[in-house]
Motif scaffolding. Structure first.
Motif, PDB file in Angstrom:
ATOM      1  N   GLY A   1      51.030  61.482  52.027  1.00  0.00           N
ATOM      2  CA  GLY A   1      49.737  61.189  51.413  1.00  0.00           C
ATOM      3  C   GLY A   1      48.566  61.837  52.115  1.00  0.00           C
ATOM      4  N   THR A   2      48.840  62.764  53.040  1.00  0.00           N
ATOM      5  CA  THR A   2      47.760  63.440  53.767  1.00  0.00           C
ATOM      6  C   THR A   2      48.056  64.933  53.895  1.00  0.00           C
ATOM      7  OG1 THR A   2      48.795  63.014  55.908  1.00  0.00           O
ATOM      8  CG2 THR A   2      47.161  61.406  55.148  1.00  0.00           C
ATOM      9  N   PHE A   3      46.988  65.704  54.034  1.00  0.00           N
ATOM     10  CA  PHE A   3      47.129  67.124  54.331  1.00  0.00           C
ATOM     11  C   PHE A   3      45.850  67.621  54.971  1.00  0.00           C
ATOM     12  CE2 PHE A   3      45.409  67.071  50.042  1.00  0.00           C
ATOM     13  CZ  PHE A   3      44.509  68.125  49.989  1.00  0.00           C
TER      14      PHE A   3
ATOM     15  N   ASP B   1      43.867  63.459  61.163  1.00  0.00           N
ATOM     16  CA  ASP B   1      43.909  63.012  59.771  1.00  0.00           C
ATOM     17  C   ASP B   1      45.313  63.127  59.176  1.00  0.00           C
ATOM     18  OD1 ASP B   1      41.044  62.600  59.718  1.00  0.00           O
ATOM     19  OD2 ASP B   1      40.837  64.774  59.550  1.00  0.00           O
ATOM     20  N   GLY B   2      46.357  62.985  60.005  1.00  0.00           N
ATOM     21  CA  GLY B   2      47.727  63.062  59.527  1.00  0.00           C
ATOM     22  C   GLY B   2      48.217  64.467  59.268  1.00  0.00           C
ATOM     23  N   ALA B   3      47.479  65.458  59.784  1.00  0.00           N
ATOM     24  CA  ALA B   3      47.843  66.859  59.553  1.00  0.00           C
ATOM     25  C   ALA B   3      47.683  67.649  60.849  1.00  0.00           C
ATOM     26  CB  ALA B   3      46.974  67.452  58.449  1.00  0.00           C
ATOM     27  N   ALA B   4      48.181  68.880  60.836  1.00  0.00           N
ATOM     28  CA  ALA B   4      48.091  69.746  62.010  1.00  0.00           C
ATOM     29  C   ALA B   4      46.853  70.616  61.918  1.00  0.00           C
ATOM     30  CB  ALA B   4      49.340  70.614  62.117  1.00  0.00           C
TER      31      ALA B   4
ATOM     32  N   VAL C   1      38.250  64.154  50.854  1.00  0.00           N
ATOM     33  CA  VAL C   1      37.943  64.671  52.189  1.00  0.00           C
ATOM     34  C   VAL C   1      37.670  63.512  53.142  1.00  0.00           C
ATOM     35  CG1 VAL C   1      36.341  66.078  53.543  1.00  0.00           C
ATOM     36  CG2 VAL C   1      37.077  66.843  51.265  1.00  0.00           C
ATOM     37  N   LEU C   2      38.393  63.511  54.265  1.00  0.00           N
ATOM     38  CA  LEU C   2      38.207  62.516  55.314  1.00  0.00           C
ATOM     39  C   LEU C   2      37.294  63.036  56.412  1.00  0.00           C
ATOM     40  CD1 LEU C   2      41.958  61.432  55.662  1.00  0.00           C
ATOM     41  CD2 LEU C   2      40.140  60.256  54.389  1.00  0.00           C
TER      42      LEU C   2
END
Length: 168
Positions: free
Chosen positions: A71-73, A106-109, A138-139
């Motif tokens: 659910g994140t990228f 944010d759960g991404a690289a 957008v977080l």
């Protein structure tokens, strides 16, 4: 009529799209502490209120499956000196993160040195031919003052302001 009209259209479309200058980005996600990523040119802002982006991922890609699951990228918009990263993450099966500086956000690289970072939560996924369009809320968003890496005419380059453009 000779030849396959669908194949001819696909060839003509590919040539036409080569004339469109696009930003080069690496889309990432993290699962089990392991980063995953792929290079894309189909990324754009979608909305300012609320802040949203969209990215297009191949329907059969491992990254798409991971993004749907987590659910994140993240969107790492590459800078002009990062063509090597674009090529690295465009290769299927290769570990693009080997010897690459990154951190989890944010759960991404998040790739070190990228021109911009946009961390997202998946807001929706929609069919678009052989790709799926992933909408992201957008977080976080950050940018650095570097020239972007672009893709045009099947080669990497950068954007330069037109001499008549007034500085804002």
């Amino acid at each position: 009529m000779t030849g396959d009209p669908a194949a001819a259209l696909q060839t003509a479309f590919r040539a036409a799209m080569a004339g469109v200058c696009t930003p080069v980005s690496v889309i990432t996600s993290v699962a089990g502490g392991r980063p995953h990523g792929t290079t894309v040119s189909a990324f754009t802002s979608l909305s300012m209120s609320p802040p949203m982006v969209l990215v297009s991922l191949d329907a059969g890609s491992d990254l798409l499956a991971l993004v749907r699951r987590t659910g994140t990228f993240g969107v790492n918009v590459l800078g002009t000196g990062q063509a090597d990263l674009a090529l690295r993450f465009a290769r299927k099966g290769a570990d693009g993160f080997a010897d690459v500086a990154w951190s989890e956000q944010d759960g991404a690289a998040r790739l070190a040195g990228a021109a911009a970072w946009v961390g997202c939560r998946v807001a929706g996924v929609h069919q678009g031919g052989d790709h799926l369009i992933v909408l992201g809320d957008v977080l976080t968003a950050e940018s650095r003052d570097v020239e972007p890496l672009t893709y045009h005419a099947r080669t990497f380059g950068t954007h330069l302001a037109h001499p008549s453009a007034a500085a804002s």
